[in-house]
Enzyme design. Structure first.
Site: not given
Length: 257
Positions: A8, A129
């Site tokens: 990330d 998500d």
């Protein structure tokens, strides 16, 4: 089953968030290229990269770091975060990125998703998500009324190559994956599902392996690799393509089968 390390990117650094909260980021490395090389050296045959700045900004932000990683490793890479138009997607494919992960536009611009799936067959993955079964968008800052299962069915019809399912409440928490949500998703679609969020141990990985016959073909592992709770080589030996045995040991997972 694919074990896919997550990288990330936030302000050019490799970080992990807790439940998608940008204010609770932990820096694990100032050099994402070194991190990518490390995972590949340990056996990763695919990498998952998220441009966290991009997810918030609605456009690719960490392009320099992404390009450097793409040049440094030879394994295929999937990237998400801020991909909201054709130009951004094309930009990544021009760097040699294998898959683009689309999230927000799957909810807001399904027509564009359909066009991209037609133009880049097999290369468009949808990132779903979810918070309590409903799809979150715009870097997880907003939650829609769309059910994850509904979106998955729609995206399969539009030509998506796979679905990455992330349970936001579990992401970065090391409390284990949401097996029930994955089962529900697998029951309504036939394209591959990649699980993400909460994976903390080899036990979690083996419970996901039990869902492979239902269509869960991969797992993204983030924080647990960075904290050392999971060693990548061990994970690959346990559930990877060249795993020691095809039937996991009976460790009380019969209820997951």
């Amino acid at each position: 089953m694919d074990v896919i390390p997550a990288i990330d990117l936030l302000e050019g650094r490799c970080v992990r968030l807790y439940q998608g909260d940008y204010d609770r980021s932990q820096v694990f490395s100032e050099n994402p290229v070194d991190v990518a090389k490390q995972w590949v050296d340990q056996g990763a045959n695919r990498l998952h990269i998220v441009d966290l700045d991009g997810a918030k900004a609605g456009k690719v932000v960490n392009l320099g770091a992404i390009e450097a990683i793409a040049h440094a490793v030879s394994v295929p890479i999937e990237i998400g975060g801020g991909l909201r138009d054709r130009t951004s997607v094309q930009q990544l494919f021009n760097l040699g990125i294998q898959w683009a992960i689309l999230g927000t536009i799957a909810v807001e611009q399904p027509q564009l998703v359909q066009e991209l799936c037609a133009e880049f067959p097999g290369q468009i993955i949808i990132g779903i998500d979810a918070r309590n079964g409903r799809v979150a968008t715009r870097g997880w800052l907003e939650t829609s009324e769309v059910l994850a299962t509904q979106l998955a069915v729609q995206m399969q019809e539009l030509g998506a190559a796979a679905i990455i399912y992330t349970d936001i409440h579990r992401d970065g928490t090391l409390i284990g994956p949401n097996l029930e949500a994955l089962r529900e998703l697998a029951a309504v679609i036939s394209i591959p599902i990649i699980a993400s969020g909460g994976v903390s141990s080899l036990t979690d990985l083996l419970s996901l392996l039990a869902l492979e016959p239902q269509g869960v073909t991969g797992v993204i592992v983030g924080r647990a690799l960075y904290t050392g709770d999971i060693l990548l080589k061990e994970a690959l030996r346990a559930i990877g393509p060249g795993r020691i045995q095809d039937i996991p040991p009976n460790l009380g997972f019969s209820s997951f089968a």
